[in-house]
Design an enzyme around this catalytic site. Sequence first.
Site, PDB file in Angstrom:
ATOM      1  N   ARG A   9      16.101  -5.494  -0.483  1.00 47.14           N
ATOM      2  CA  ARG A   9      15.559  -5.879  -1.780  1.00 47.14           C
ATOM      3  C   ARG A   9      14.461  -6.902  -1.535  1.00 47.14           C
ATOM      4  NH1 ARG A   9      20.937  -5.030  -2.299  1.00 47.14           N
ATOM      5  NH2 ARG A   9      21.680  -3.822  -4.094  1.00 47.14           N
ATOM      6  N   ASP A  23     -12.999  -1.731  13.200  1.00 53.14           N
ATOM      7  CA  ASP A  23     -11.723  -1.042  13.340  1.00 53.14           C
ATOM      8  C   ASP A  23     -11.463  -0.107  12.154  1.00 53.14           C
ATOM      9  OD1 ASP A  23     -11.244  -2.220  15.749  1.00 53.14           O
ATOM     10  OD2 ASP A  23      -9.779  -3.677  15.011  1.00 53.14           O
ATOM     11  N   GLY A  24     -11.911  -0.505  10.974  1.00 54.70           N
ATOM     12  CA  GLY A  24     -11.731   0.335   9.798  1.00 54.70           C
ATOM     13  C   GLY A  24     -12.473   1.660   9.925  1.00 54.70           C
ATOM     14  N   ALA A  69       8.774 -10.513   1.894  1.00 54.76           N
ATOM     15  CA  ALA A  69       9.487 -11.362   0.920  1.00 54.76           C
ATOM     16  C   ALA A  69      10.826 -10.771   0.498  1.00 54.76           C
ATOM     17  CB  ALA A  69       8.602 -11.603  -0.307  1.00 54.76           C
ATOM     18  N   ASP A  97       9.764  -7.473  -1.812  1.00 60.57           N
ATOM     19  CA  ASP A  97       8.451  -6.966  -2.209  1.00 60.57           C
ATOM     20  C   ASP A  97       8.118  -5.630  -1.556  1.00 60.57           C
ATOM     21  OD1 ASP A  97       8.134  -9.138  -3.789  1.00 60.57           O
ATOM     22  OD2 ASP A  97       6.526 -10.071  -2.628  1.00 60.57           O
ATOM     23  N   ASN A 132      -2.212   2.599  12.388  1.00 60.64           N
ATOM     24  CA  ASN A 132      -1.813   1.196  12.240  1.00 60.64           C
ATOM     25  C   ASN A 132      -0.427   1.047  11.622  1.00 60.64           C
ATOM     26  OD1 ASN A 132      -3.957  -0.068  13.424  1.00 60.64           O
ATOM     27  ND2 ASN A 132      -4.789  -0.964  11.563  1.00 60.64           N
ATOM     28  N   GLU A 133      -0.298   1.455  10.357  1.00 62.56           N
ATOM     29  CA  GLU A 133       0.974   1.222   9.680  1.00 62.56           C
ATOM     30  C   GLU A 133       1.119   2.033   8.405  1.00 62.56           C
ATOM     31  OE1 GLU A 133      -1.998  -0.703   7.851  1.00 62.56           O
ATOM     32  OE2 GLU A 133      -1.242  -2.027   9.432  1.00 62.56           O
TER      33      GLU A 133
END
Length: 264
Positions: free
Chosen positions: A148, A45-46, A185, A150, A122-123
């Site tokens: 707020r 996929d990469g 997070a 990560d 993808n993103e």
Amino acid sequence: MKFAVISRGDETSNALMQKIKNYLLEFNLSYDSTEPDIVITVGGDGTLLYAFHQYTHRLNDTSFVGVHTGHLGFYADWKPEEVERLVIHIAKTPFKIVEYPLLEVIVRHNNSAKSERYLALNECSVKSVVGSLVMDLEIKGELFETFRGDGLCISTPSGSTAYNKALGGAILHPSLASIQISEMASINNRVYRTIGSPLVLPQHHTCLLKPLNDVDFHITIDHLSMVEKSVKSIQCRVAEEKIRFARFRPFPFWKRVKESFING
């Protein structure tokens, strides 16, 4: 028909790339890495992600198909032992085109009228280089929350099985024209509060990230990574462009999800 072949670069993939190239030339197809009608990737996929970013200027004219030389992927769905069959399909069979939505990312800077536009298959992920990410999140021009934590991940439906899934995001069928925002997070207490859940936005909704502190940001677009300074805003929405996949047989998405994550 004009074709190009892109390899992951390892010995096995390079040998298979040359085999595919030789077969297609024997069928009198033309090798053209500049303006191909179809791009065959050999690796995983990469490798297909890499190929996509090489041809973002030709998305209306170029289709993609992937051969995997490792684990079966969501994009690279042909096996090495099926190469002869694939080549015959490419040379002799009019293939079906399947289009999937992409993510458009526009980064704007303070004191500059110039903006940078990217497409992601993808993103896109956003983190601060130092400390927590602190950003206002606007949806359709209205403040939704102050984040707020990560970082944030904005994914396409076809990318929902990648980083997004690791963050607890939903798996979306790649035919849905949408984007998904997932938190990394987040900080939630009596003072700070976020939705704490992935958000799925339809095609006509735009999300805008506005920094509340003057820090540098680490932004990734698929496998591309960059550090952006003096960021005014990061705008994300479903792109006008789409990626085109060449389909020569059914592509059972939910079966692929099951094989990848439950019982391969």
